[in-house]
Design a protein around this motif. Structure first.
Motif, PDB file in Angstrom:
ATOM      1  N   MET A   1       0.929  -1.313   0.208  1.00  0.00           N
ATOM      2  CA  MET A   1      -0.112   0.005   0.095  1.00  0.00           C
ATOM      3  C   MET A   1       1.028   1.034  -0.171  1.00  0.00           C
ATOM      4  N   ASP A   2       0.489   2.077  -0.765  1.00  0.00           N
ATOM      5  CA  ASP A   2       1.413   3.474  -0.935  1.00  0.00           C
ATOM      6  C   ASP A   2       0.866   4.105   0.534  1.00  0.00           C
TER       7      ASP A   2
ATOM      8  N   THR B   1     -11.688   7.206  -2.106  1.00  0.00           N
ATOM      9  CA  THR B   1     -11.962   5.984  -2.457  1.00  0.00           C
ATOM     10  C   THR B   1     -13.625   5.904  -2.632  1.00  0.00           C
TER      11      THR B   1
ATOM     12  N   GLN C   1     -10.597  -0.842  -0.065  1.00  0.00           N
ATOM     13  CA  GLN C   1      -9.717  -1.592  -0.838  1.00  0.00           C
ATOM     14  C   GLN C   1      -9.094  -0.692  -2.201  1.00  0.00           C
TER      15      GLN C   1
ATOM     16  N   VAL D   1      -7.325   1.823  -2.235  1.00  0.00           N
ATOM     17  CA  VAL D   1      -5.579   2.123  -1.864  1.00  0.00           C
ATOM     18  C   VAL D   1      -5.080   0.957  -1.474  1.00  0.00           C
ATOM     19  N   GLU D   2      -5.625  -0.282  -1.388  1.00  0.00           N
ATOM     20  CA  GLU D   2      -4.622  -1.312  -1.173  1.00  0.00           C
ATOM     21  C   GLU D   2      -4.461  -2.201  -2.030  1.00  0.00           C
ATOM     22  N   GLY D   3      -4.693  -1.854  -3.521  1.00  0.00           N
ATOM     23  CA  GLY D   3      -4.361  -2.417  -4.749  1.00  0.00           C
ATOM     24  C   GLY D   3      -5.430  -3.123  -5.417  1.00  0.00           C
ATOM     25  N   VAL D   4      -6.632  -2.940  -5.075  1.00  0.00           N
ATOM     26  CA  VAL D   4      -7.705  -3.587  -6.009  1.00  0.00           C
ATOM     27  C   VAL D   4      -8.221  -2.562  -6.848  1.00  0.00           C
ATOM     28  N   PRO D   5      -8.186  -2.908  -8.304  1.00  0.00           N
ATOM     29  CA  PRO D   5      -8.409  -1.912  -9.332  1.00  0.00           C
ATOM     30  C   PRO D   5      -9.840  -1.311  -9.098  1.00  0.00           C
TER      31      PRO D   5
END
Length: 499
Positions: A1-2, A278, A453, A455-459
């Motif tokens: 996560m960035d 988000t 999700q 910002v946790e990698g889910v497109p």
């Protein structure tokens, strides 16, 4: 996560996606920046020098101005940033017609088709008081009806509710009409299979006048009881009517209807610094998708458009709609000013703790809920939908009042994004979408969907598809958490004198 995100290339701040400590270093646009303070998640950090008076840019737009010299790496919050908002403004129409290439999908949901062609996603039996004086009778009727129908084969499908409110009498002019309009809208809502309109008889909201206001309604599904005119037990008389309404609703069946029949309200509450990153963008993507299917979405919370209103104005399909939106904005500003209140005094303590420092900051995140589709309609408070596509509705930002207004306009469902969390729901299913995973994990009894999700990698396309599927499931009958918990109420906007 960035650890952070720069939302727009023009921005002078980045937003922390997780808590960061003083002395941590981040690389932005090829340059290294050291954080000068501990900075919570959702909050802003300067990425360039900003002398006092300089506009601070986020989402590509000013969110206020610095009230002291700000350094690179400095935490930007309500203590060093001030709104630019003042009073009413004169606006010019500069139409922006963005072409959205969203394919039409042959999706349907199973709804209840009403006599007038409208479609409900629920089939409930309601008692609607014309005046607060009969709230107690309404509640007693519903309690008795729940006891009698507890073992009915349709009990899980036919929810029973009395919609309490404090009004219907001792109100004047606009307040009186607002009450009548919202109550009318509830009685006519397609999510109900039967309504008992319950009156006292001597109130300002006179029963015969109110029933006339309903227009050409289905008289087999909407019944009036005036309690002062009942000779004997009004509970017995009310139960007789409710039994009749319930029996009719029990015969109703869901049937496949196109997704173009879905009308969704867009609302946020307890927003934080991730709302505009988000949950609101996710809802905006859904709104655009729904409009592309021929469906309808409504954005309200007019005070939370201040600072982003020109974006909405320039998306209006016609100059007439532009002028209506100008009136929508300036009338609400005049409402603030007439009470001696500044138009920019909006973010709540919870908003500020979550990273929202000014009303512009809030508005630019808030308005992302309506995506990029053109504005097709503008509604006054209490108006019912007339136009498909994206609509704007006049109502305040207050969660209960605004959500009630969205449902009153004809939305069968409200999508409610939140960064702080809230349990409430209005008189239609109220789906909660969290801006962050921590809230989703901490409040699984409140939150229906986790947009954190993103910002946790889910497109976005993958999460949007999950979100669409859940909304269709809810339209098909799956209860939202506010429904499961029984957290449902209405709230009517009041501005004037109480006699």
């Amino acid at each position: 996560m960035d650890k952070f995100i720069k939302i727009n290339p023009a921005d002078s701040v980045v937003v922390c996606l997780q808590p960061m400590q003083k002395g941590e270093k981040i690389v932005v646009d090829g340059g290294e920046i050291e954080l000068l303070q501990d900075t919570p998640a959702g909050h802003k950090v300067m990425i360039k020098e900003a002398p006092s008076g300089t506009d601070i840019i986020k989402y590509g737009y000013p969110i206020g101005h610095a009230i002291k010299d700000l350094k690179k790496g400095e935490w930007v919050n309500e203590n060093n940033l001030k709104t630019n908002l003042k009073g009413t403004l004169t606006y010019e129409y500069h139409p922006v017609n963005e072409e959205l290439t969203i394919p039409h999908e042959s999706k349907t949901f199973k709804g209840y088709v009403r006599k007038n062609g409208e479609v409900g996603i629920r089939n409930e039996v309601w008692v609607v008081p014309t005046v607060g004086c009969v709230n107690g009778i309404a509640e007693r009727l519903i309690e008795k009806m729940k006891e009698e129908t507890a073992h009915h084969p349709n009990a899980s499908e036919i929810a029973l509710h009395a919609w309490h409110h404090n009004f219907g009498c001792s109100q004047l002019s606009e307040d009186h009409e607002n009450t009548r309009k919202v109550l009318r809208d509830i009685v006519l809502h397609p999510n109900t299979g039967g309504v008992l309109v319950l009156s006292l008889g001597c109130e300002n909201n006179q029963p015969e006048d109110f029933m006339a206001m309903l227009g050409d309604y289905d008289k087999s599904r909407v019944k009036l009881l005036v309690t002062q005119r009942v000779e004997g037990d009004e509970i017995e008389a009310g139960m007789e009517i409710l039994h009749e309404l319930y029996a009719q609703a029990a015969e109703d069946k869901r049937q496949e209807v196109p997704l173009s029949k879905l009308r969704v309200g867009l609302k946020c509450g307890g927003s934080d610094g991730l709302s505009g990153i988000t949950a609101n963008p996710l809802v905006g993507e859904f709104s655009d998708w729904l409009v592309a299917q021929g469906g309808t979405s409504i954005l309200t919370e007019v005070p939370e458009m201040f600072g982003a209103e020109t974006i909405l104005m320039n998306r209006c399909k016609t100059e007439e709609l532009f002028q209506q939106t100008v009136t929508l904005i300036n009338d609400f500003k005049e409402y603030f000013l007439s009470h001696g209140e500044p138009v920019g005094e909006n973010p709540s303590p919870g908003n500020k703790a979550g990273g929202i420092s000014t009303l512009e900051d809030k508005a630019l995140g808030c308005t992302q809920k309506c995506g990029r589709a053109p504005v097709s309609g503008v509604l006054a408070y209490g108006d019912r939908l007339q136009t498909e596509g994206l609509n704007l509705l006049s109502a305040p930002g207050n969660d209960l009042v605004a959500s009630t207004a969205l449902a009153s306009a004809g939305c069968q469902l409200v999508l409610f994004t939140t960064g702080r969390g809230t349990p409430f729901g209005t008189f239609v299913p109220t789906m909660k979408i969290s801006t962050n995973s921590k809230l989703f994990q901490n409040k699984p009894n409140w939150i229906d969907f986790n947009a954190g999700q993103l910002v946790e990698g889910v497109p976005m396309p993958e999460l949007l598809r999950q979100f669409i599927d859940l909304i269709i499931d809810v339209a098909n009958g799956q209860p939202t958490l506010n429904e499961k918990n029984g957290y449902r109420e209405i709230s009517i906007f009041k501005n004037g004198v109480t006699l």
